[in-house]
Design a protein around this motif. Sequence first.
Motif, PDB file in Angstrom:
ATOM      1  N   GLU A  84       0.922  -1.128  -0.009  1.00  0.00           N
ATOM      2  CA  GLU A  84       0.124  -0.043   0.014  1.00  0.00           C
ATOM      3  C   GLU A  84       0.840   1.403  -0.015  1.00  0.00           C
ATOM      4  O   GLU A  84       0.561   2.241  -0.650  1.00  0.00           O
ATOM      5  N   ALA A  85       1.995   1.054   0.995  1.00  0.00           N
ATOM      6  CA  ALA A  85       3.001   2.282   0.841  1.00  0.00           C
ATOM      7  C   ALA A  85       3.391   2.474  -0.534  1.00  0.00           C
ATOM      8  O   ALA A  85       3.552   3.626  -1.075  1.00  0.00           O
ATOM      9  N   GLY A  86       3.909   1.473  -1.296  1.00  0.00           N
ATOM     10  CA  GLY A  86       4.637   1.344  -2.702  1.00  0.00           C
ATOM     11  C   GLY A  86       3.522   2.020  -3.474  1.00  0.00           C
ATOM     12  O   GLY A  86       3.800   2.909  -4.474  1.00  0.00           O
ATOM     13  N   ALA A  87       2.143   1.607  -3.514  1.00  0.00           N
ATOM     14  CA  ALA A  87       1.057   2.346  -4.315  1.00  0.00           C
ATOM     15  C   ALA A  87       1.023   3.818  -4.235  1.00  0.00           C
ATOM     16  O   ALA A  87       0.795   4.398  -5.532  1.00  0.00           O
ATOM     17  N   LEU A  88       1.205   4.349  -3.059  1.00  0.00           N
ATOM     18  CA  LEU A  88       0.890   5.765  -2.722  1.00  0.00           C
ATOM     19  C   LEU A  88       2.330   6.401  -3.332  1.00  0.00           C
ATOM     20  O   LEU A  88       2.194   7.721  -3.690  1.00  0.00           O
ATOM     21  N   GLN A  89       3.506   5.817  -3.236  1.00  0.00           N
ATOM     22  CA  GLN A  89       4.624   6.497  -3.842  1.00  0.00           C
ATOM     23  C   GLN A  89       4.995   6.113  -5.258  1.00  0.00           C
ATOM     24  O   GLN A  89       5.919   6.671  -5.837  1.00  0.00           O
ATOM     25  N   GLY A  90       3.966   5.308  -5.967  1.00  0.00           N
ATOM     26  CA  GLY A  90       4.453   4.783  -7.302  1.00  0.00           C
ATOM     27  C   GLY A  90       5.590   3.818  -7.465  1.00  0.00           C
ATOM     28  O   GLY A  90       6.013   3.657  -8.546  1.00  0.00           O
ATOM     29  N   ILE A  91       5.719   2.867  -6.449  1.00  0.00           N
ATOM     30  CA  ILE A  91       6.905   2.144  -6.428  1.00  0.00           C
ATOM     31  C   ILE A  91       6.303   0.704  -5.973  1.00  0.00           C
ATOM     32  O   ILE A  91       5.152   0.655  -5.656  1.00  0.00           O
ATOM     33  N   THR A  92       7.153  -0.301  -6.055  1.00  0.00           N
ATOM     34  CA  THR A  92       6.846  -1.706  -5.635  1.00  0.00           C
ATOM     35  C   THR A  92       7.104  -1.596  -4.208  1.00  0.00           C
ATOM     36  O   THR A  92       7.788  -1.043  -3.492  1.00  0.00           O
ATOM     37  N   GLY A  93       6.293  -2.680  -3.493  1.00  0.00           N
ATOM     38  CA  GLY A  93       6.363  -3.018  -2.097  1.00  0.00           C
ATOM     39  C   GLY A  93       7.830  -3.249  -1.703  1.00  0.00           C
ATOM     40  O   GLY A  93       8.310  -2.798  -0.482  1.00  0.00           O
ATOM     41  N   ARG A  94       8.503  -3.947  -2.599  1.00  0.00           N
ATOM     42  CA  ARG A  94       9.980  -4.331  -2.438  1.00  0.00           C
ATOM     43  C   ARG A  94      10.815  -2.993  -2.331  1.00  0.00           C
ATOM     44  O   ARG A  94      11.832  -2.687  -1.504  1.00  0.00           O
ATOM     45  N   ALA A  95      10.503  -1.987  -3.244  1.00  0.00           N
ATOM     46  CA  ALA A  95      11.268  -0.832  -3.183  1.00  0.00           C
ATOM     47  C   ALA A  95      10.918  -0.001  -1.864  1.00  0.00           C
ATOM     48  O   ALA A  95      11.982   0.740  -1.305  1.00  0.00           O
ATOM     49  N   VAL A  96       9.813  -0.074  -1.422  1.00  0.00           N
ATOM     50  CA  VAL A  96       9.537   0.605  -0.108  1.00  0.00           C
ATOM     51  C   VAL A  96      10.339  -0.110   0.945  1.00  0.00           C
ATOM     52  O   VAL A  96      11.021   0.664   1.787  1.00  0.00           O
ATOM     53  N   ARG A  97      10.584  -1.435   1.210  1.00  0.00           N
ATOM     54  CA  ARG A  97      11.131  -2.000   2.297  1.00  0.00           C
ATOM     55  C   ARG A  97      12.747  -1.653   1.924  1.00  0.00           C
ATOM     56  O   ARG A  97      13.460  -1.158   2.833  1.00  0.00           O
ATOM     57  N   TYR A  98      13.280  -1.517   0.921  1.00  0.00           N
ATOM     58  CA  TYR A  98      14.626  -1.176   0.577  1.00  0.00           C
ATOM     59  C   TYR A  98      14.789   0.333   1.296  1.00  0.00           C
ATOM     60  O   TYR A  98      15.756   0.549   1.879  1.00  0.00           O
ATOM     61  N   ARG A  99      13.803   1.266   0.812  1.00  0.00           N
ATOM     62  CA  ARG A  99      13.825   2.733   1.153  1.00  0.00           C
ATOM     63  C   ARG A  99      13.876   2.538   2.735  1.00  0.00           C
ATOM     64  O   ARG A  99      14.562   3.655   3.449  1.00  0.00           O
ATOM     65  N   CYS A 100      12.933   1.815   3.379  1.00  0.00           N
ATOM     66  CA  CYS A 100      13.002   1.896   4.919  1.00  0.00           C
ATOM     67  C   CYS A 100      14.349   1.261   5.482  1.00  0.00           C
ATOM     68  O   CYS A 100      14.776   1.835   6.465  1.00  0.00           O
ATOM     69  N   GLU A 101      14.860   0.300   4.809  1.00  0.00           N
ATOM     70  CA  GLU A 101      16.002  -0.379   5.250  1.00  0.00           C
ATOM     71  C   GLU A 101      17.187   0.793   5.287  1.00  0.00           C
ATOM     72  O   GLU A 101      18.111   0.996   6.404  1.00  0.00           O
ATOM     73  N   ARG A 102      17.205   1.447   4.082  1.00  0.00           N
ATOM     74  CA  ARG A 102      18.316   2.494   4.089  1.00  0.00           C
ATOM     75  C   ARG A 102      18.076   3.541   4.864  1.00  0.00           C
ATOM     76  O   ARG A 102      19.120   3.814   5.586  1.00  0.00           O
ATOM     77  N   GLY A 103      16.946   4.095   5.100  1.00  0.00           N
ATOM     78  CA  GLY A 103      16.545   5.321   6.119  1.00  0.00           C
ATOM     79  C   GLY A 103      16.822   4.748   7.582  1.00  0.00           C
ATOM     80  O   GLY A 103      17.304   5.532   8.135  1.00  0.00           O
ATOM     81  N   VAL A 104      16.341   3.660   7.847  1.00  0.00           N
ATOM     82  CA  VAL A 104      16.718   3.302   9.306  1.00  0.00           C
ATOM     83  C   VAL A 104      18.138   3.117   9.653  1.00  0.00           C
ATOM     84  O   VAL A 104      18.420   3.594  10.586  1.00  0.00           O
ATOM     85  N   GLY A 105      19.001   2.457   8.556  1.00  0.00           N
ATOM     86  CA  GLY A 105      20.298   2.421   8.591  1.00  0.00           C
ATOM     87  C   GLY A 105      21.068   3.862   8.596  1.00  0.00           C
ATOM     88  O   GLY A 105      21.964   4.003   9.618  1.00  0.00           O
ATOM     89  N   LYS A 106      20.407   4.887   7.960  1.00  0.00           N
ATOM     90  CA  LYS A 106      21.157   6.208   7.935  1.00  0.00           C
ATOM     91  C   LYS A 106      20.759   6.776   9.406  1.00  0.00           C
ATOM     92  O   LYS A 106      21.766   7.652   9.992  1.00  0.00           O
ATOM     93  N   ILE A 107      19.523   6.663  10.046  1.00  0.00           N
ATOM     94  CA  ILE A 107      19.232   7.316  11.259  1.00  0.00           C
ATOM     95  C   ILE A 107      20.212   6.633  12.422  1.00  0.00           C
ATOM     96  O   ILE A 107      20.636   7.339  13.167  1.00  0.00           O
ATOM     97  N   ALA A 108      20.225   5.449  12.081  1.00  0.00           N
ATOM     98  CA  ALA A 108      21.204   4.783  13.138  1.00  0.00           C
ATOM     99  C   ALA A 108      22.459   5.047  13.112  1.00  0.00           C
ATOM    100  O   ALA A 108      23.070   5.544  13.962  1.00  0.00           O
ATOM    101  N   ALA A 109      23.105   5.282  12.009  1.00  0.00           N
ATOM    102  CA  ALA A 109      24.539   5.698  11.661  1.00  0.00           C
ATOM    103  C   ALA A 109      24.492   7.295  12.125  1.00  0.00           C
ATOM    104  O   ALA A 109      25.441   7.502  12.903  1.00  0.00           O
ATOM    105  N   HIS A 110      23.440   8.211  11.800  1.00  0.00           N
ATOM    106  CA  HIS A 110      23.733   9.380  12.432  1.00  0.00           C
ATOM    107  C   HIS A 110      23.644   9.557  13.930  1.00  0.00           C
ATOM    108  O   HIS A 110      24.546  10.193  14.521  1.00  0.00           O
ATOM    109  N   LEU A 111      22.861   8.930  14.602  1.00  0.00           N
ATOM    110  CA  LEU A 111      22.926   8.839  16.054  1.00  0.00           C
ATOM    111  C   LEU A 111      24.043   8.333  16.769  1.00  0.00           C
ATOM    112  O   LEU A 111      24.286   8.493  17.864  1.00  0.00           O
ATOM    113  N   ASN A 112      24.692   7.325  15.851  1.00  0.00           N
ATOM    114  CA  ASN A 112      26.091   6.757  16.503  1.00  0.00           C
ATOM    115  C   ASN A 112      27.198   7.547  16.273  1.00  0.00           C
ATOM    116  O   ASN A 112      28.162   7.233  16.405  1.00  0.00           O
TER     117      ASN A 112
END
Length: 115
Positions: A84-112
Motif C-alpha cells: 500500500e505504501a508503494g502504491a502511494l509512492q508509485g513504486i513496488t512494495g520491495r522498493a518501499v522495504r529497501y527505502r525503509c532499510e536504508r532510512g533506518v540505517g542512515k538514522i542509526a548511523a547518524h545517532l551513532n
Amino acid sequence: MTAYDRRLVELLLPAVWDADAAYGIRSPTAPDADMPKGTVDPRAASTLFAHLADIRQGWAAAPLTLGERQALILRYGVDLPDNEAGALQGITGRAVRYRCERGVGKIAAHLNGHE
C-alpha cells in the motif's frame, strides 16, 4: 552510552509522529513485569526518555532522501503495509522495504556519530 542499532531505531520511530506511542515502548534494560522488585541503581536508570529525544533529533538531522522519508512515514508513522505504501509512492512494495532499510540505517548511523 547505548549504541543505536536497527532494532532500537525501528522500535522508537513511531514515537516521532505519535507521542502516545511512547507509552507502549518498554525499555530494553527494564526487568519483566512479573519479577520481584529489587534495588535500583541510578547509574543504570532507564534511557527511554533520552532515546525518544534522540530519535526525534535523528529524524530531523539524518541525511535521508525524500523517498526514504516518505517510506518511513508510511511504514512507521501510518503503519501501512509495504504494498500500500508503494502504491502511494508509485513504486513496488520491495522498493518501499529497501527505502525503509536504508532510512533506518542512515538514522542509526547518524545517532551513532557516523556519516
